[in-house]
Design an enzyme around this catalytic site. Sequence first.
Site, PDB file in Angstrom:
ATOM      1  N   PRO A  13     -19.250   3.358 -29.122  1.00  0.00           N
ATOM      2  CA  PRO A  13     -17.745   3.518 -29.662  1.00  0.00           C
ATOM      3  C   PRO A  13     -16.941   3.959 -28.589  1.00  0.00           C
ATOM      4  O   PRO A  13     -17.214   5.280 -27.969  1.00  0.00           O
ATOM      5  CB  PRO A  13     -18.166   4.403 -30.883  1.00  0.00           C
ATOM      6  CG  PRO A  13     -19.364   5.146 -30.480  1.00  0.00           C
ATOM      7  CD  PRO A  13     -20.239   4.176 -29.971  1.00  0.00           C
ATOM      8  N   MET A  14     -15.647   3.585 -28.371  1.00  0.00           N
ATOM      9  CA  MET A  14     -14.857   4.149 -27.463  1.00  0.00           C
ATOM     10  C   MET A  14     -13.351   4.135 -27.845  1.00  0.00           C
ATOM     11  O   MET A  14     -12.957   3.093 -28.322  1.00  0.00           O
ATOM     12  CB  MET A  14     -14.874   3.337 -26.104  1.00  0.00           C
ATOM     13  CG  MET A  14     -16.370   3.439 -25.473  1.00  0.00           C
ATOM     14  SD  MET A  14     -16.359   2.535 -23.671  1.00  0.00           S
ATOM     15  CE  MET A  14     -16.562   0.900 -24.837  1.00  0.00           C
ATOM     16  N   CYS A  96     -17.985  13.793 -29.043  1.00  0.00           N
ATOM     17  CA  CYS A  96     -16.761  13.866 -28.345  1.00  0.00           C
ATOM     18  C   CYS A  96     -16.063  15.024 -27.985  1.00  0.00           C
ATOM     19  O   CYS A  96     -16.011  15.578 -28.801  1.00  0.00           O
ATOM     20  CB  CYS A  96     -15.641  12.860 -29.426  1.00  0.00           C
ATOM     21  SG  CYS A  96     -14.134  12.759 -28.532  1.00  0.00           S
ATOM     22  N   LYS A 135     -24.674  10.448 -33.135  1.00  0.00           N
ATOM     23  CA  LYS A 135     -24.431  10.502 -31.717  1.00  0.00           C
ATOM     24  C   LYS A 135     -24.013  11.754 -31.408  1.00  0.00           C
ATOM     25  O   LYS A 135     -23.113  12.244 -31.815  1.00  0.00           O
ATOM     26  CB  LYS A 135     -23.432   9.344 -31.489  1.00  0.00           C
ATOM     27  CG  LYS A 135     -23.328   9.109 -30.016  1.00  0.00           C
ATOM     28  CD  LYS A 135     -22.509   7.959 -29.516  1.00  0.00           C
ATOM     29  CE  LYS A 135     -22.404   7.690 -28.140  1.00  0.00           C
ATOM     30  NZ  LYS A 135     -21.626   8.696 -27.396  1.00  0.00           N
ATOM     31  N   ASN A 207     -27.500   7.098 -24.027  1.00  0.00           N
ATOM     32  CA  ASN A 207     -26.317   6.628 -23.855  1.00  0.00           C
ATOM     33  C   ASN A 207     -25.932   7.495 -22.382  1.00  0.00           C
ATOM     34  O   ASN A 207     -26.169   8.611 -22.401  1.00  0.00           O
ATOM     35  CB  ASN A 207     -25.304   6.914 -24.842  1.00  0.00           C
ATOM     36  CG  ASN A 207     -23.697   6.633 -24.592  1.00  0.00           C
ATOM     37  OD1 ASN A 207     -23.014   7.549 -24.746  1.00  0.00           O
ATOM     38  ND2 ASN A 207     -23.332   5.661 -24.036  1.00  0.00           N
ATOM     39  N   GLY A 230     -21.421   1.867 -22.513  1.00  0.00           N
ATOM     40  CA  GLY A 230     -19.932   1.875 -23.020  1.00  0.00           C
ATOM     41  C   GLY A 230     -19.318   1.234 -22.108  1.00  0.00           C
ATOM     42  O   GLY A 230     -19.008  -0.106 -22.273  1.00  0.00           O
TER      43      GLY A 230
END
Length: 327
Positions: A13-14, A96, A135, A207, A230
């Site tokens: 997810p970005m 994040c 995550k 990741n 990613g």
Amino acid sequence: MQIKQHARLSAAPMMDWTDRHCRYFHRMLSARTLLYTEMVTAPALVKGGARHLLAFDPAEHPVAVQLGGSDPGELAQATRMCCDEGYDEVNLNVGCPSDRVQSGTFGAVLMKTPDVVADCVAAMGAASGVEVTVKCRIGVDEQDPREVLPAFLETVAAAGVTRFIIHARKAWLQGLSPKENRDIPPLDYDLVLEMKRAFPGLHVSINGGVETLEAARALLEAGLNGVMIGRAAYHDPAAILLGADETIFGVPGRKTRTQVVEEMKPYIARHLAAGGRLHNVTRHMLGLFAGQPGARAWRRVLSEEGVRPGAGLEVLDAALAALPRAA
């Protein structure tokens, strides 16, 4: 194929990148790779009425939605919305590091409060008809990852989560920008591998810093259950995703880049007919011919012509014509 098998390889997810058009494009490259939405905040869904952010094309399956939030009740409501929309997995963002995320008390700052994360995922799990995953980072700020990460996994797993995607870097919430947090803190793959050995019952994906399918396969062979990629999957999608079904999932039948462009045309035509702009889709396709003859011409035509008002499929044809040969 079960969702955990698809999670052998996933596209991360970005924010501002993995929108629905990007995901559809990535699905044309790989039938098996698990795709993730960009983060959608629970407050935006529950209080802001932004349910349109959950829209996706059925062709994107298997597809997971990533939620941001720290209020269990709010996350439960958002999870129900996601399940109603038909997502295959609901993921909670605990990784994040942006200022905006910190101000909302979610993202990587939640590494400091595993009990809060446990309450959140328990509520999400009770509201969900699909798997709830997390995550996370290996730690934040001055935390010692070798102490913090196993305690975090144990606490959150006790609340019902059995699948974790671990970004193998710390996040520094003060002093580093989100971009710097993706590059500067050193990677610690060994620690993530240790966590898999310490928690053999958990499904652990890694990741961070993985740039080739060969590197992904090596990490799987080392004992991890999955690899999430990613930026490499976005900037050079063919190098990662065109070969993924064969290399990672053992399914033959690789397409050419030109075939992918042709397969995108009906989707783009529908988008244009609905009032969308060509650049909404083609901006995600700029890297399709990366490293190939004519790649610069392909990018130039799409970048310059794709943003013009009224631009249509003729721009794609012109970009293909700029290539010296079919790729």
